[in-house]
Write a protein that holds these residues in place. Structure first.
Motif, short mmCIF file in Angstrom:
data_model
loop_
_atom_site.label_atom_id
_atom_site.label_comp_id
_atom_site.label_asym_id
_atom_site.label_seq_id
_atom_site.Cartn_x
_atom_site.Cartn_y
_atom_site.Cartn_z
N PRO A 110 5.92 1.33 -1.47
CA PRO A 110 6.56 1.89 -0.43
C PRO A 110 6.05 3.52 -0.26
N PRO A 111 6.06 3.84 0.92
CA PRO A 111 5.63 5.51 1.07
C PRO A 111 6.69 6.27 0.19
N ARG A 112 5.99 7.29 -0.36
CA ARG A 112 6.67 8.29 -1.08
C ARG A 112 7.83 9.03 -0.25
N SER A 113 7.53 9.09 1.16
CA SER A 113 8.78 9.83 1.77
C SER A 113 9.93 9.04 1.97
N TRP A 114 9.87 7.89 1.63
CA TRP A 114 11.20 6.84 1.75
C TRP A 114 12.27 7.32 0.83
N SER A 115 13.39 7.39 1.12
CA SER A 115 14.51 7.39 0.29
C SER A 115 14.44 6.49 -0.88
N ARG A 116 15.03 6.68 -2.03
CA ARG A 116 15.10 5.89 -3.22
C ARG A 116 15.63 4.33 -3.02
N LEU A 148 -1.63 -16.58 2.62
CA LEU A 148 -1.87 -14.96 2.56
C LEU A 148 0.04 -14.43 2.54
N SER A 149 0.22 -13.49 1.78
CA SER A 149 1.39 -12.85 1.84
C SER A 149 1.42 -11.35 1.25
N ARG A 150 2.26 -10.34 1.96
CA ARG A 150 2.30 -9.17 1.76
C ARG A 150 3.62 -8.66 1.53
N ARG A 151 3.76 -8.05 0.68
CA ARG A 151 5.18 -7.55 0.35
C ARG A 151 5.15 -5.94 -0.39
N PHE A 152 6.21 -5.53 -0.44
CA PHE A 152 6.40 -4.04 -1.02
C PHE A 152 6.45 -4.14 -2.66
N GLY A 153 6.20 -3.69 -3.45
CA GLY A 153 6.03 -3.48 -4.88
C GLY A 153 5.87 -2.21 -5.38
N PRO A 154 5.96 -2.16 -6.84
CA PRO A 154 5.99 -0.93 -7.41
C PRO A 154 4.58 -0.04 -7.32
N VAL A 155 3.54 -1.02 -7.31
CA VAL A 155 2.21 -0.45 -7.25
C VAL A 155 1.52 -1.00 -6.01
#
Length: 137
Positions: A68-74, A120-127
């Protein structure tokens, strides 16, 4: 796919979508950023699995993980990593697959036309990373 040899390649970072063909001086060529992205994929594949150059029909799974972008809230980032927010932006996932498939021509398979099954899959993750798995059928 049960019992078949599985080839897995993990590439750190984001996967660039395939650029549109460029035209100049009476010829068609691939843009430099796409060429660079394909070279990176090739280097990781050769380092991790060599050059099996498979023949025959193949099944491929492409899993794209985006930090996730660093600009997003925790809270928003935590929701994204938990799967409550999905990455729907650009580049299109099919263009990302095209970059990976073209990069692995002549290395993992003779030609990406051999791919008969693809997931095909695309998800958010820690890295941010790309995981490509290939099964001969």
């Amino acid at each position: 796919m049960t019992g078949a040899i599985v080839y897995t390649v993990t590439i750190p970072g984001l996967l660039r979508g395939k650029g549109r063909p460029r035209f100049g001086n009476g010829r068609t060529f691939t843009d430099a950023r796409t060429v660079q992205a394909e070279a990176c994929i090739q280097q990781h594949a050769i380092a991790q699995i060599g050059s099996p150059c498979l023949e025959g029909p193949l099944s491929v799974t492409l899993t794209i993980t985006i930090q996730p972008p660093r600009s997003w809230s925790r809270k928003k980032a935590a929701d994204a990593v938990a799967g409550r927010i999905l990455p729907t932006g650009r580049p299109d996932i099919d263009n990302q697959m095209k970059t990976a498939a073209d990069a692995l021509n002549g290395i993992v398979w003779k030609d990406d036309a051999q791919i008969v099954d693809a997931r095909l899959s695309r998800r958010f993750g820690p890295v941010s990373q790309i995981v490509i798995q290939v099964w001969p059928l």
